[in-house]
Design a protein around this motif. Sequence first.
Motif, mmCIF file in Angstrom:
data_model
loop_
_atom_site.group_PDB
_atom_site.id
_atom_site.type_symbol
_atom_site.label_atom_id
_atom_site.label_comp_id
_atom_site.label_asym_id
_atom_site.label_seq_id
_atom_site.Cartn_x
_atom_site.Cartn_y
_atom_site.Cartn_z
ATOM 1 N N ASP A 161 0.848 -1.205 0.000
ATOM 2 C CA ASP A 161 0.000 0.000 0.000
ATOM 3 C C ASP A 161 0.881 1.253 0.000
ATOM 4 O O ASP A 161 0.589 2.229 -0.693
ATOM 5 C CB ASP A 161 -0.979 0.010 1.178
ATOM 6 C CG ASP A 161 -0.325 -0.256 2.520
ATOM 7 O OD1 ASP A 161 0.743 -0.907 2.564
ATOM 8 O OD2 ASP A 161 -0.868 0.181 3.560
ATOM 9 N N HIS A 166 5.972 -6.987 -5.739
ATOM 10 C CA HIS A 166 4.781 -7.254 -4.923
ATOM 11 C C HIS A 166 3.750 -8.197 -5.537
ATOM 12 O O HIS A 166 2.850 -8.643 -4.840
ATOM 13 C CB HIS A 166 4.104 -5.936 -4.539
ATOM 14 C CG HIS A 166 4.897 -5.122 -3.556
ATOM 15 N ND1 HIS A 166 4.967 -5.437 -2.222
ATOM 16 C CD2 HIS A 166 5.679 -4.019 -3.725
ATOM 17 C CE1 HIS A 166 5.740 -4.545 -1.601
ATOM 18 N NE2 HIS A 166 6.190 -3.680 -2.487
ATOM 19 N N TRP A 167 3.837 -8.462 -6.834
ATOM 20 C CA TRP A 167 2.829 -9.361 -7.417
ATOM 21 C C TRP A 167 3.191 -10.812 -7.084
ATOM 22 O O TRP A 167 4.276 -11.274 -7.359
ATOM 23 C CB TRP A 167 2.737 -9.188 -8.934
ATOM 24 C CG TRP A 167 1.779 -10.159 -9.576
ATOM 25 C CD1 TRP A 167 2.102 -11.262 -10.315
ATOM 26 C CD2 TRP A 167 0.348 -10.124 -9.509
ATOM 27 N NE1 TRP A 167 0.965 -11.912 -10.727
ATOM 28 C CE2 TRP A 167 -0.139 -11.240 -10.244
ATOM 29 C CE3 TRP A 167 -0.579 -9.258 -8.904
ATOM 30 C CZ2 TRP A 167 -1.505 -11.508 -10.386
ATOM 31 C CZ3 TRP A 167 -1.933 -9.532 -9.056
ATOM 32 C CH2 TRP A 167 -2.383 -10.643 -9.784
ATOM 33 N N ASN A 168 2.234 -11.497 -6.490
ATOM 34 C CA ASN A 168 2.441 -12.895 -6.126
ATOM 35 C C ASN A 168 1.663 -13.770 -7.112
ATOM 36 O O ASN A 168 0.433 -13.848 -7.034
ATOM 37 C CB ASN A 168 1.943 -13.111 -4.693
ATOM 38 C CG ASN A 168 2.118 -14.551 -4.228
ATOM 39 O OD1 ASN A 168 2.275 -15.455 -5.047
ATOM 40 N ND2 ASN A 168 2.070 -14.746 -2.922
ATOM 41 N N GLU A 217 -0.683 -16.615 -5.528
ATOM 42 C CA GLU A 217 -1.933 -16.130 -4.916
ATOM 43 C C GLU A 217 -2.748 -15.301 -5.903
ATOM 44 O O GLU A 217 -3.881 -14.940 -5.623
ATOM 45 C CB GLU A 217 -1.613 -15.261 -3.695
ATOM 46 C CG GLU A 217 -1.001 -16.014 -2.525
ATOM 47 C CD GLU A 217 -2.061 -16.696 -1.680
ATOM 48 O OE1 GLU A 217 -3.261 -16.407 -1.862
ATOM 49 O OE2 GLU A 217 -1.683 -17.534 -0.842
ATOM 50 N N ALA A 232 -2.288 -12.145 -6.436
ATOM 51 C CA ALA A 232 -2.622 -10.919 -5.697
ATOM 52 C C ALA A 232 -1.342 -10.148 -5.386
ATOM 53 O O ALA A 232 -0.262 -10.728 -5.344
ATOM 54 C CB ALA A 232 -3.332 -11.270 -4.390
ATOM 55 N N TYR A 233 -1.497 -8.835 -5.167
ATOM 56 C CA TYR A 233 -0.370 -8.034 -4.689
ATOM 57 C C TYR A 233 -0.255 -8.246 -3.182
ATOM 58 O O TYR A 233 -1.261 -8.250 -2.470
ATOM 59 C CB TYR A 233 -0.600 -6.553 -4.971
ATOM 60 C CG TYR A 233 -0.565 -6.227 -6.436
ATOM 61 C CD1 TYR A 233 0.643 -6.002 -7.087
ATOM 62 C CD2 TYR A 233 -1.742 -6.147 -7.181
ATOM 63 C CE1 TYR A 233 0.681 -5.701 -8.442
ATOM 64 C CE2 TYR A 233 -1.723 -5.849 -8.536
ATOM 65 C CZ TYR A 233 -0.502 -5.625 -9.160
ATOM 66 O OH TYR A 233 -0.475 -5.337 -10.500
ATOM 67 N N CYS A 234 0.977 -8.409 -2.702
ATOM 68 C CA CYS A 234 1.169 -8.706 -1.286
ATOM 69 C C CYS A 234 2.329 -7.908 -0.712
ATOM 70 O O CYS A 234 3.235 -7.488 -1.436
ATOM 71 C CB CYS A 234 1.489 -10.193 -1.097
ATOM 72 S SG CYS A 234 0.214 -11.300 -1.736
ATOM 73 N N ASP A 235 2.303 -7.748 0.617
ATOM 74 C CA ASP A 235 3.469 -7.230 1.331
ATOM 75 C C ASP A 235 4.591 -8.251 1.219
ATOM 76 O O ASP A 235 4.355 -9.427 0.932
ATOM 77 C CB ASP A 235 3.155 -7.072 2.830
ATOM 78 C CG ASP A 235 2.298 -5.856 3.129
ATOM 79 O OD1 ASP A 235 2.113 -5.012 2.228
ATOM 80 O OD2 ASP A 235 1.824 -5.758 4.277
ATOM 81 N N CYS A 254 0.824 -12.469 2.622
ATOM 82 C CA CYS A 254 -0.422 -12.191 1.892
ATOM 83 C C CYS A 254 -1.650 -12.212 2.780
ATOM 84 O O CYS A 254 -1.922 -13.210 3.448
ATOM 85 C CB CYS A 254 -0.618 -13.236 0.792
ATOM 86 S SG CYS A 254 0.380 -12.906 -0.649
ATOM 87 N N LYS A 265 -5.389 -11.087 1.738
ATOM 88 C CA LYS A 265 -6.183 -10.440 0.686
ATOM 89 C C LYS A 265 -7.248 -9.521 1.274
ATOM 90 O O LYS A 265 -7.939 -9.875 2.220
ATOM 91 C CB LYS A 265 -6.831 -11.503 -0.191
ATOM 92 C CG LYS A 265 -5.838 -12.242 -1.046
ATOM 93 C CD LYS A 265 -6.574 -13.227 -1.936
ATOM 94 C CE LYS A 265 -5.566 -14.136 -2.636
ATOM 95 N NZ LYS A 265 -6.258 -15.254 -3.299
ATOM 96 N N SER A 297 -4.197 -5.470 -0.562
ATOM 97 C CA SER A 297 -3.777 -6.052 -1.842
ATOM 98 C C SER A 297 -4.402 -5.334 -3.039
ATOM 99 O O SER A 297 -4.039 -5.574 -4.176
ATOM 100 C CB SER A 297 -4.074 -7.556 -1.877
ATOM 101 O OG SER A 297 -5.400 -7.806 -1.468
#
Length: 773
Positions: A552, A595-597, A600, A602-605, A618, A620, A624
Amino acid sequence: MTGLMWFNIDDYQGLNKIRHSCDMNDEIKGYGWEKYDPRAGGIQTFHDTEQKLELTTEFVKNAEGTNWGIRVKGVPKAGAKSTTIVFYAGLEGEGKLELENKQDKVDSGISGDIKLGGRSKRLGAFDIVVSKGDNKYPKSNHVLAKSRPAHKARHLSLNVPDDNVWMARDVFVTMMQDSIQKYYEQYSEDTELPPWVITSLEPIYQMKGNFHLIQRTFDGPFEFDILFNQRTKKAPRISSANFNARLDHALDVFEAKFESAFAFQPPFSDNLKKYGNFSKELFSNLIGGVGYFQGNSMVDRTYSDAYEEDEERFWEAAADSLKKGIDLATEEGPFELLTTVPSRPFFPRGFYWDEGFNLIPILEYDADLSLEILKSWFALIDEDGWIAREQILGPEARSKVPKEFTTQYPHYANPPTLMLLLTGILEKFKAAQNDLSEEAFYNQEKQQVFEFEAGVATAESIFDNPTLLGTTHWKSPELLKSYLKEIYPELKLHYEWFRRTQKGSIRDWDREAFSPREGYRWRGRTPSHCLTSGLDDYPRADIPHTGELHVDLISWIGMMTRSMKQLAEFLDYKEDAEDFGEIETAIVRNIADLHWNPDEKAYCDLTVNEFGESEFACHKGYVSLFPFLLNLIPIEDTTEKLMPILELLSNPDELWTEYGIRSLSKSDKYYGTAENYWRGPIWMNINYMIVKSLQYYGEHPEATLEFRLEAARIYKALRVNLVNNVHKNWEETGFAWEQYNPETGKGQSVKHFLGWTSLTVMIMALPETIQTI
Ligand code: 6A9
């Protein structure tokens, strides 16, 4: 500083809860502005169950801002009779404020109008009249009450230190207690206290002072005026005689500006009966909550080593230092701030990231005011480029905050939403300039109002007056340019502060092509909270790590960079624009690369595991979504990244509910747990961003048709769900709420929360469907 207090005096119940400031736990079935324009006036109502009173305050002011008036109207509820109202005026700083009625007629009460005359540096000479109004003598059987000739008004005056004027209620209560005590000394302890002791306070407070209380008592329905006029020839006086005409004008101004700012779209425009008052109340309470704050702020400038957060288990050492920091904090200032507030009863002060959301509807309604507020915030940027997250200025603001939360830390950030607003300003300006010629633009606005408004003559005069409309900056590109030039250097400093202090350490592991500089980490994180992110208890990696990177935050800084670039381009600062452009490209790339996983989808820390390896963390939900919310996903990635985001949004086992998008996925192990503040409940600020991004990507000509159709489907349903749920809760409870329950839709946490929840009016004005072809 002026204010009003009231309470029922049929018995002594009302005394315990003299109504003055708004408090969340008051027994009031709804209150606030029904309509309000900050340049002309409005109407405020209070359905006060506890004091058995329906109270209305009508407010007018002149366009010059020199004069104002309030008409106070009360109707006791069934079974109730007498109400007492206390108006006060206190002067802070140099100057004087005095009673102008003849002194010999004051001691036993005043039967006519009451007039205070004053002078101060900022206001010049002025007067305040409290009109006689309707004032009948109570038909009490009490022998002592009968010995009093009439319910005359009381005037009391004394000296109060500047910092205490806001404590008017306490001052009044002290006076009342003195009068009660005197009564008992004179009569006997066992006599029942007669009402006049409270309504005719002993004239022991007649010293000349900066603080004045005027008390009026009424049986049954009542009405009186409070009129403030500067003694200048510049503007005609506001009087009881011209009050109604001015109020009519104020309401016309409000209606005209409201209709043109928020042109509601179906299905809401088809049923203005249902949604009209609702939307006007929501917006009026947002803009009616704008306040001017002044005073010192508590800041911890110890720069303790622990605040570097560069050691393992840094939050433990930091927590110790923070505890000390509360006592080591020093007062800084005084500062002043013009700002909206998230909630008048519970959070009556400015919050940095709330403000960027709260100003979105105000920008539509009165752009000049939003620019003034924005400038006021940016004036707080210190020499390092920092702005405190929470603005708790002065003792009154501080009295509403537990001590452990008052201290601000110069290494703490909060999302830079005000920069997003700046982009909105530039877009709005360009739209006004490009799409239509200036004149055509205004003619069209005029036309819209004619269609809605019966009062054509008023509407016309309103629309010939950019000052009243708050559109002077649109009318004059030079004015906007010089405004932006003036704030630019501070903004740049602020931007650099963000990149410098929230920098993350990017580890040299096997990734294709990342830009080593662009990775970020929120400071001030603990295992359970990341307050600085604004999303408080939203889950992150279980154990904080110095190598953590937050998706974020990089997105916020990406948006901030883009916004600085647009500003630099607008002002023709070519080199800066190029520099910002390069950083923006690097950030967009790193959001994808870091950050793209893909597993998953999804975007993650990111965090670092026990073997020192980089690893996704992750959860969600809102976090994300940020690259999507801030439009930082390249359109080429529609199928690979944007489609899975739509799937996440629309899946009821993840984020979808009938009431809006929930903050954390139902499938996350922390869903609904612990404080459950940002772990499931529905928040309007993020939902507004979701709706806007669905529109942005859904209308993108280069997105695939499959994507656009799906985005359109979600957009249409979400928009209606959000508005209807806020509306339903408002119907049922009389309030807007801080957040909404993801299982039941019920409003929860803080009520009368008219900060970002009032973004509902923006959503009503968005198109019913987006353009898919
Ligand atoms: C507590 C207790 C009378 C929390 O709306 C303001 C903020 C948001 O910025 C943030 O995102 N609210 C959200 O998570 C409220 C914060 C209040 C903190 C102070 C004091 C009040 O006691």
